[in-house]
Design an enzyme around this catalytic site. Structure first.
Site, mmCIF file in Angstrom:
data_model
loop_
_atom_site.group_PDB
_atom_site.id
_atom_site.type_symbol
_atom_site.label_atom_id
_atom_site.label_comp_id
_atom_site.label_asym_id
_atom_site.label_seq_id
_atom_site.Cartn_x
_atom_site.Cartn_y
_atom_site.Cartn_z
ATOM 1 N N LYS A 113 35.483 20.471 -60.449
ATOM 2 C CA LYS A 113 34.047 20.251 -59.907
ATOM 3 C C LYS A 113 33.880 19.534 -58.655
ATOM 4 C CE LYS A 113 32.452 21.990 -63.898
ATOM 5 N NZ LYS A 113 33.679 22.031 -64.622
HETATM 6 C C1 LIG Z 1 33.698 23.294 -65.643
HETATM 7 C C2 LIG Z 1 35.335 23.459 -65.920
HETATM 8 C C3 LIG Z 1 35.691 24.792 -66.240
HETATM 9 C C4 LIG Z 1 34.510 25.710 -66.197
HETATM 10 O O1 LIG Z 1 34.123 26.111 -65.019
HETATM 11 P P1 LIG Z 1 32.923 26.966 -64.991
HETATM 12 O O2 LIG Z 1 32.601 27.189 -63.445
HETATM 13 O O3 LIG Z 1 31.895 26.544 -65.840
HETATM 14 O O4 LIG Z 1 33.114 28.523 -65.413
HETATM 15 C C5 LIG Z 1 37.043 24.908 -66.522
HETATM 16 N N1 LIG Z 1 37.799 23.953 -66.626
HETATM 17 C C6 LIG Z 1 37.429 22.716 -66.274
HETATM 18 C C7 LIG Z 1 38.509 21.661 -66.414
HETATM 19 C C8 LIG Z 1 36.001 22.493 -65.901
HETATM 20 O O5 LIG Z 1 35.708 21.295 -65.719
#
Ligand SMILES: *Cc1c(COP(=O)(O)O)cnc(C)c1O
Length: 462
Positions: A113
């Site tokens: 993120k």
């Molecule tokens: C947010 C997240 C996901 C999922 O990603 P999306 O964009 O919501 O599909 C997968 N793994 C981790 C570690 C995350 O923080």
């Protein structure tokens, strides 16, 4: 570049407005009105082989052109990635047999993120400053978004941030990454409910036009277009910088933001053969990609909590494309889905989809096995989300005979318990996480009640 809503009834906006608006007024999500072509430099992985920030500015520029002078945009992009702890920002590790791990967890909160939010925080700051405005960012997190968003906007002058998380349903480390941030503009709320409840509360606040404008609400969760935009870059980096010719990506998926960014990169001309949408036991997307239908059910807690989601908001952007960008049909399908809890696409669309997308469900037992097997064969440790992507990649070998890039979405130390159950010992703890155990936490607990949450948001934004 202009932006249109997937439901076709909201005003057409410019980049800066879309950045601050988040959800469109008609309940839809903003998308560019056309897909720009990747430039020759971006396709070749240039400029500056190895320079992630330069590639990022090149890939993203068509989406933001007009909103900033190019030099200022490049400066913000460079600044966003300067704090990452790896010079390549998103390094690739080859596992053998055409399998790669792309590490997306080298940012300040150790999950992918950060790649989008470190930039989005800076874009927000710039846009608000230019307008002389203030906003209250409201978001729901299943774990990693919250800390990454908080880290991206803490102490920024024109921004208050209120983050809702499902009480007791995120890891202790994830909680501490949010609640130990000692900044006056950061407000954590623990809701007695699931992530979907949190997301519904946020959606309801945005749907209330009066409340939304009174509190100057804004969003940075994965519905925000600028996040999707920032995530397209590492797909380009993976293919272009490593000279891959036949590539599939296996993406551990929750809200569908990450894999949707891959789709955008492909729409821009990046050669990608297949996207493997990897889900945990919450397998609504597996149903969608294999059967063309999906029905919501209860959310099951798993070892990969950031993927414990039933309603993946960003799927709407793909549906809009599948329905030939017909906003009225997209709106109808999603409103029916809301009302009835189920959705079905035409057999023709499903057949088309199957050529370049697959959905794979990986349960907790297989997740643990994947962590253990990789550790035994290479000594490498992956987190449980990445392990879901890895197991899905192994299982997809039948219809992918080129390279498969697994997106490694979190550092294993963020999910130490799951890792320990797989390999018999906790993963090494990076100092930034170890320190959190010592710090006091700040958090407000509320029932799953819209009025109570609204009242609290109003107090925070005052
Ligand atoms: C947010 C997240 C996901 C999922 O990603 P999306 O964009 O919501 O599909 C997968 N793994 C981790 C570690 C995350 O923080």
């Amino acid at each position: 570049m202009k932006y249109v809503s997937t439901r076709g009834r909201a005003p057409v906006l410019e980049f800066g407005d879309v950045l601050l608006a988040g959800l469109a007024e008609d309940g839809g999500l903003y998308v560019p009105d056309r897909w720009p072509e990747l430039s020759a430099e971006a396709r070749g992985g240039r400029p500056g082989r190895g320079d992630y920030a330069a590639l990022a500015a090149e890939v993203m520029w068509p989406f933001a052109a007009g909103a900033y002078p190019r030099a200022r945009f490049e400066e913000m992009v460079r600044d966003a990635y300067a704090g990452f702890d790896h010079p390549e920002v998103a390094p690739m590790v080859e596992l053998g047999d055409g399998l790669w791990l792309m590490e997306l967890f080298h940012g300040p909160t150790l999950a992918f993120k950060d790649i989008a939010l470190q930039l989005v925080g800076r874009l927000f700051d710039e846009e608000l400053d230019r307008r002389g405005e203030r906003v209250t960012i409201v978001g729901a997190t299943s774990g990693d978004t919250g800390s990454a968003a908080i880290e991206a906007v803490r102490d920024r002058e024109g921004i208050q941030i209120v983050i809702l998380h499902p009480h007791g349903r995120i890891s202790e480390m994830q909680r501490r990454q949010m609640t130990t941030v000692d900044s006056a503009n950061v407000h954590n709320v623990a809701i007695d409910g699931t992530f979907d409840d949190c997301q519904d509360l946020v959606k309801a606040m945005f749907a209330d036009a009066e409340f939304r404008s009174e509190q100057r609400l804004s969003a940075v969760n994965s519905i925000n277009w600028a996040r999707v935009m920032a995530q397209t870059v590492y797909y380009v980096a993976a293919v272009a910088r490593h000279g891959l010719t036949r590539t599939a990506f296996s993406v551990p998926t929750g809200n569908f933001g990450n894999v949707l960014a891959g789709h955008v990169a492909r729409q821009m001309g990046l050669p990608v053969e297949r996207f493997i949408v990897a889900s945990n036991r919450n397998d609504i997307l597996t149903q969608f990609f294999n059967m063309g239908s999906m029905a919501t059910s209860a959310v099951h807690p798993t070892l990969s909590p950031s993927m414990d989601i039933q309603v993946s908001s960003n799927l709407e952007r793909l549906l809009f494309e599948l329905l030939d960008r017909d906003g009225a049909r997209t709106a109808e399908m999603l409103e029916d889905f809301r009302a009835a809890g189920s959705l079905r696409i035409d057999a023709g669309i499903l057949a088309e989809l199957g050529r370049s997308w697959s959905g794979v469900r990986v349960d907790d037992v297989e997740t643990v096995d994947a962590i253990a097997a990789l550790y035994r064969s290479t000594g490498m440790i992956v987190d449980p989300h990445t392990a879901v992507g890895l197991a899905a990649a192994h299982r997809s070998r039948g219809h992918c005979d080129g390279d498969i890039v697994v997106l490694a979405t979190a550092h294993p130390a963020k999910f130490a318990d799951a890792v320990e159950s797989a390999i018999g010992a906790p993963p090494p703890m990076p100092p930034v996480l170890a320190e959190l155990a010592e710090r006091p936490e700040r958090c407000h607990r509320l029932p799953n009640d819209l009025d109570a949450v609204k009242a609290h948001v109003a107090r925070c934004s005052a």
